[in-house]
Design a protein around this motif. Structure first.
Motif, short mmCIF file in Angstrom:
data_model
loop_
_atom_site.label_atom_id
_atom_site.label_comp_id
_atom_site.label_asym_id
_atom_site.label_seq_id
_atom_site.Cartn_x
_atom_site.Cartn_y
_atom_site.Cartn_z
N GLY A 75 -11.37 -15.25 8.42
CA GLY A 75 -11.95 -16.55 8.12
C GLY A 75 -11.05 -17.70 8.55
O GLY A 75 -9.83 -17.65 8.39
N LYS A 76 -11.68 -18.75 9.10
CA LYS A 76 -10.97 -19.96 9.49
C LYS A 76 -11.71 -21.16 8.91
O LYS A 76 -12.91 -21.31 9.10
N ARG A 77 -10.98 -21.99 8.18
CA ARG A 77 -11.61 -23.10 7.49
C ARG A 77 -12.12 -24.17 8.46
O ARG A 77 -11.42 -24.57 9.39
N LEU A 78 -13.36 -24.62 8.19
CA LEU A 78 -13.92 -25.76 8.91
C LEU A 78 -13.71 -27.05 8.13
O LEU A 78 -13.45 -28.10 8.69
N ARG A 79 -13.87 -26.97 6.80
CA ARG A 79 -13.63 -28.13 5.94
C ARG A 79 -13.44 -27.68 4.50
O ARG A 79 -13.73 -26.55 4.16
#
Length: 343
Positions: A339-343
């Motif tokens: 997972g990679k944070r968008l906001r």
């Protein structure tokens, strides 16, 4: 009507009365408030804003554009419970008088009445910053400081805390807390999953029967505090891009949701997973700390399941799913998520 709003109603009436008297004593200029009030009432707020800018540009010497004049107009709409109109007028006043603490205090009041608490907090905090100016009259400073601090205490108190539990409000626009927030009275462990609150881009990998790993899907994972900040819910939206893996045999996109709550008396989490993927419902228990979260339960295809969140940072996390068919003596990793944070 609450005592809080009853007192403010008296202040509203006083503000309107004072602004009317001030306008009447200024014989050299016409009341811009009266002009705008008639236009907004008859033709709407957009027409009023257009008229405001036209009058300011072409007749700035003919009309009274003072801060009390426009502030009084805003409170006329507050008294009529026309809060959108009031907010628009108060915003004009802040635009015209950016150094006025009173203008921001009034705008905060309108947002508070409308229930837009995040915006109200920002305006009251702005008013307090402006009140630090040594040129502000001492009586004005004391009165506005007392009001702003009282409102901020009210807005930050547990009684005013709200966090939507409706799925269609999952991404409701809240300027300050778009994904909810931890209730101050909730167990602090709630933040172990709550730290994931936000929107994430995810890559899903599955293990083939051959033992090789392949990328099988892309997903959006949305997390938010629910139940007044005492629990965490997530929504999972996945599109398959490779159906070779046995676990990816469902030929449709997967939508699922988890609800997770910490049980302090038992020092553990309980989570429920619902999905359209195979029309299943799964229950998990979990233990967590600052390093990782480990969930255990029954596997949908038989045996035991173990899911682990690890390498958790502000902007990234890893996730793996394992299956045991010998009562937990050995485990086989079957799925991975990055997972990679968008906001």
């Amino acid at each position: 009507m609450s005592r809080h709003y009853h007192g403010k109603l008296c202040i509203c009436l006083l503000v309107v009365l004072c602004s009317t008297v001030l306008s009447a004593t200024n014989d050299s200029k016409e009341s811009v408030a009266d002009e705008l009030y008639n236009t907004i009432t008859e033709r709407g707020i957009e027409a009023g804003i257009t008229q405001f800018h036209a009058l300011k540009k072409n007749h700035s010497d003919d009309y009274d554009f003072s801060e009390p004049e426009i502030n009084g107009l805003g409170y006329r709409f507050v008294l009529e419970n026309k809060l959108d109109e009031a907010i628009a007028v108060f915003n004009l006043n802040c635009e015209l008088h950016p150094g006025s603490a009173n203008a921001y205090d009034s705008l905060g009041e309108a947002y508070l009445r409308k229930g837009e608490n995040g915006k109200a907090i920002e305006r009251y905090e702005k008013a307090l910053v402006l009140l630090a100016n040594p040129d502000v009259d001492e009586n004005t400073k004391n009165a506005l400081t007392q009001n702003a601090e009282a409102k901020l205490n009210y807005l930050h108190s547990p009684d005013i805390y709200r966090s939507s539990t409706e799925l269609n409000d999952f991404l409701a626009n809240n300027d300050r807390y778009p994904f909810g927030r931890l209730n101050p009275q909730a167990p602090p462990e709630t933040e172990h999953w709550g730290r994931l609150a936000g929107e994430w881009d995810c890559i899903v990998e599955a293990r083939l029967p051959s033992g090789n790993w392949v990328k099988v899907g892309k997903a959006k994972w949305l997390w938010k505090y629910i139940l007044d900040g005492f629990a965490v819910q997530d929504l999972w939206f996945q599109k398959w891009i490779d159906l070779r893996a046995t676990l990816a045999s469902v030929n449709r996109d997967v939508v699922g949701t988890n609800i997770r709550m910490y049980l302090p008396a038992e020092d553990r989490w309980e989570a429920v997973w619902l999905t359209n993927g195979k029309n299943t419902t799964s229950r998990f228990e979990a233990i967590s700390d600052e390093e990782k979260i480990v969930m255990t339960g029954e596997h949908a295809q038989g045996g035991l399941a173990r899911i682990t969140f690890f390498n958790i940072t502000q902007d990234n996390f890893d996730w793996k799913s394992e299956r045991s068919q010998d009562e937990g003596a050995s485990w086989t990793e079957t799925l991975r998520i990055h997972g990679k944070r968008l906001r």
